[in-house]
Write a protein that holds these residues in place. Structure first.
Motif, PDB file in Angstrom:
ATOM      1  N   SER A 149     -41.807-116.193   1.765  1.00  0.00           N
ATOM      2  CA  SER A 149     -41.211-116.732   2.986  1.00  0.00           C
ATOM      3  C   SER A 149     -41.708-118.152   3.233  1.00  0.00           C
ATOM      4  O   SER A 149     -42.785-118.542   2.775  1.00  0.00           O
ATOM      5  N   HIS A 150     -40.910-118.900   3.967  1.00  0.00           N
ATOM      6  CA  HIS A 150     -41.288-120.274   4.243  1.00  0.00           C
ATOM      7  C   HIS A 150     -42.505-120.346   5.145  1.00  0.00           C
ATOM      8  O   HIS A 150     -43.305-121.267   5.052  1.00  0.00           O
ATOM      9  N   SER A 151     -42.693-119.345   6.014  1.00  0.00           N
ATOM     10  CA  SER A 151     -43.872-119.354   6.891  1.00  0.00           C
ATOM     11  C   SER A 151     -45.151-119.122   6.094  1.00  0.00           C
ATOM     12  O   SER A 151     -46.171-119.787   6.310  1.00  0.00           O
ATOM     13  N   THR A 156     -50.037-121.148   3.463  1.00  0.00           N
ATOM     14  CA  THR A 156     -50.835-121.300   2.246  1.00  0.00           C
ATOM     15  C   THR A 156     -51.151-122.771   1.980  1.00  0.00           C
ATOM     16  O   THR A 156     -52.289-123.131   1.659  1.00  0.00           O
ATOM     17  N   ALA A 157     -50.146-123.626   2.127  1.00  0.00           N
ATOM     18  CA  ALA A 157     -50.380-125.051   1.911  1.00  0.00           C
ATOM     19  C   ALA A 157     -51.368-125.617   2.931  1.00  0.00           C
ATOM     20  O   ALA A 157     -52.252-126.412   2.585  1.00  0.00           O
ATOM     21  N   ALA A 158     -51.236-125.189   4.195  1.00  0.00           N
ATOM     22  CA  ALA A 158     -52.175-125.662   5.220  1.00  0.00           C
ATOM     23  C   ALA A 158     -53.584-125.159   4.950  1.00  0.00           C
ATOM     24  O   ALA A 158     -54.568-125.885   5.171  1.00  0.00           O
ATOM     25  N   SER A 159     -53.716-123.938   4.462  1.00  0.00           N
ATOM     26  CA  SER A 159     -55.040-123.387   4.160  1.00  0.00           C
ATOM     27  C   SER A 159     -55.695-124.139   3.007  1.00  0.00           C
ATOM     28  O   SER A 159     -56.904-124.397   3.027  1.00  0.00           O
ATOM     29  N   VAL A 160     -54.893-124.490   2.000  1.00  0.00           N
ATOM     30  CA  VAL A 160     -55.447-125.240   0.876  1.00  0.00           C
ATOM     31  C   VAL A 160     -55.950-126.599   1.339  1.00  0.00           C
ATOM     32  O   VAL A 160     -57.034-127.062   0.940  1.00  0.00           O
ATOM     33  N   ARG A 161     -55.200-127.279   2.193  1.00  0.00           N
ATOM     34  CA  ARG A 161     -55.648-128.574   2.715  1.00  0.00           C
ATOM     35  C   ARG A 161     -56.908-128.431   3.559  1.00  0.00           C
ATOM     36  O   ARG A 161     -57.799-129.272   3.512  1.00  0.00           O
TER      37      ARG A 161
END
Length: 590
Positions: A149-151, A156-161
């Motif tokens: 899902s897009h959410s 996931t991308a925010a957590s990696v950053r």
């Protein structure tokens, strides 16, 4: 007793352990003959590991691969250090000890090439944070989720950053027991400072001992009278085992030996440090003793305070600066190819292997790790350079210019800036593409994603060749059909940070950012506008009259403007008071 005797012979695998080895290791060892690959035919975007050492300008072509005993000794030293730290913290973790013993057992029984692949980590701090996140498991879960899902993708991308930010902010607290000092060449005044720094590091008590840490200095200082090795060793007999000398070969073979690197010089000394460590790089602390200061943010006059803070409880904050892995591929029909500049892959029987891909027909040459930039120029040729630029094996454009600059964010303040490139913060992972005097003005500097694998090829139908240089060193001629592949390196360059916004401080200090070259001259017409307005009340009596009248100038404003009879509307014409009165009557504003 039998297991202990079996472990005393490093490099000899036991029959009982062969069953416990993973499939990946067995598969790696099954490949006996190194395979020559094309520019982009590489797993995970990185070159495959073969038995041939890379050819660097530091003399690595004459250095054989490290023996199995070298890696076994390194791992044994790491295990011993971890055990000492565990005893000091009163932490009893049998699983940790068992894992360390298994690791030592693995390194004792595995051949050198496979062990080198297992011990080589993407960065120097990988061992400290390698157990925090299972990257392979995360990637496998993302790949297996067909309906992501897009959410969840956004989270996931925010957590990696966020993980990346926290790692950058977290200070590294570790015991610094081996300090390497790199001194700027051809500057005898810095030799005395090196002696002063080395003596202080040896004599200052550290980590519960009445002496300091091991100090590694340049081997060229062994016979230097200014450094005075014999007089330094006479002060304490224990210094004989603590003062050591490094060589470029040692930096290439055992980069994990050093816990901290101190540079005494300018930005060129920092680039030389990157040239020495072509693989893993220890944290680098750069003192400003040169003409430039983009990478040297520490003042040597405060070296005692800075080192006590970094080697103490405060720790050090690390900035992982991006580097490039640049590989030259020669065409078999290239006229510029010579036996001295080629690096073919020998097989196990001593013969030379031909390129595996007949379509590409390329021979892999030298590989360099670049901190600043890679420059391709036309050299002494009178013809304009014609270069084909590829991204992920797709043609982007044909460049017609005097050359191009492929720069890292660290090198954005160097040659790229002089050629019109942008200033890029070192925390931004990007590749700067800056043309040098392009033929068409529409070709402007660009910022590209660091995931791209860029390839610059010399067309076989071009008028001439080109020259390529790596951080200003190792200038190599390229012939028709040759190409250079540039990727983001898996070995970054860690530098010790002095303050959070030190990059802006270095820009403001070295480039005089938003600072006028000279202060504006004082106004000679009065206090704040012909003796009237703000500030006029500060001048009284005779001084006020002198300021209002002012000195006599050979070239002054029009007399009508000073007297108030008419106002100058520019160079020449004036507007009368009548016109002004009419404008006021009509409601206008003068």
């Amino acid at each position: 007793m039998e297991d202990r005797q079996a472990q005393t012979t490093p490099g000899t695998p036991r029959n009982g352990d062969r069953q416990h080895r993973g499939g990946a290791m067995a598969e790696a060892m099954a490949i006996r003959t190194p395979i020559r690959r094309d520019s982009f035919d590489r797993p995970n975007g990185f070159p495959s590991l073969d038995a041939t050492p890379r050819r660097f300008s530091t003399g690595a072509n004459a250095i054989p691969m490290p023996a199995p005993q070298v890696f076994a000794a390194q791992v044994a030293a790491e295990v011993e250090r971890d055990e000492k730290l565990a005893r000091m913290s009163n932490a009893k973790d049998p699983q940790h000890l068992e894992a360390a013993l298994n690791r030592f057992k693995f390194c004792s029984d595995t051949p050198s090439i496979a062990r080198l692949a297992a011990l080589t980590s993407p960065c120097y701090l990988h061992k400290r944070f390698g157990d925090a996140v299972d990257i392979d498991k995360v990637l496998e879960e993302i790949k297996g989720d067909d309906q992501l899902s897009h959410s969840r993708l956004m989270q996931t991308a925010a957590s990696v950053r966020e993980v990346s930010r926290q790692l950058q902010r977290r200070p590294l607290k570790r015991a610094v027991r081996n300090v390497m000092v790199i001194t700027k060449a051809r500057d005898n005044t810095l030799v005395s400072l090196t002696r002063q720094l080395a003596e202080w590091l040896l004599a200052t008590p550290r980590y519960g001992k009445d002496v300091g840490v091991n100090v590694w200095v340049d081997s060229k200082l062994r016979k230097s009278k200014r450094f005075g090795v014999e007089s330094l060793l006479e002060k304490d007999g224990r210094y004989k085992d603590m003062l050591r000398f490094w060589t470029p070969a040692l930096c290439l073979e055992q980069p994990e030996l050093f816990d901290l690197v101190i540079t005494l010089g300018g930005d060129g000394t920092v680039l030389f440090t990157s040239w020495l460590f072509q693989r893993i790089v220890p944290p680098v602390l750069a003192f400003s003793l040169g003409s430039l200061g983009f990478l040297t943010n520490f003042d040597f006059e405060q070296y005692k305070h800075q080192l006590n803070r970094i080697m103490g409880d405060t720790g050090m904050r690390i900035n992982m600066r991006m580097r490039f892995t640049c590989t030259v591929y020669r065409s078999a029909a290239s006229s510029a190819t010579s036996s001295a500049s080629l690096s073919t892959t020998p097989s196990l029987n001593g013969t030379t292997s031909a390129p595996s891909d007949p379509q590409s027909n390329k021979i892999e040459g030298e590989t360099h790790e670049v901190l600043n930039e890679l420059v391709i120029d036309r050299g002494p040729s009178s013809y304009i350079s014609s270069l084909d630029l590829y991204a992920n094996d797709s043609l982007l454009t044909r460049i017609s210019a005097d050359g191009i600059i492929l720069s890292t964010p660290t090198g954005s303040t160097a040659y790229s800036l002089s050629a019109g490139g942008s200033l890029v913060h070192p925390d931004i992972p990007a590749i700067l593409l800056t043309p040098i005097c392009p033929h068409t003005l529409s070709f402007r500097p660009m910022l590209l994603n660091d995931d791209m694998a860029l390839k610059v090829s010399i067309p076989s139908t071009g008028r001439g060749g080109a020259f390529v240089s790596f951080d200003g060193k190792g200038r190599v001629e390229l012939g028709r059909g040759d190409e250079v592949v540039v990727r983001a390196s898996q070995y970054p360059f860690p530098t010790v940070m002095g303050q959070p916004l030190e990059w802006f401080d270095s820009i403001s200090r070295t480039l005089r950012w938003n600072t006028r070259a000279a202060e504006q001259k004082d106004w000679a017409g009065g206090a704040a506008g012909h003796g009237e307005g703000d500030g006029a009340e500060l001048v009284e009596g005779e001084e006020r009259r002198k300021v209002v009248e002012g000195p006599e100038f050979d070239i002054d404003f029009a007399e009508e403007e000073v007297g108030g009879g008419s106002r100058d509307s520019g160079y020449g014409g004036t507007e009368s008071d009548t016109g002004g009165t009419e404008r006021e009557e009509k409601g206008g504003v003068w």
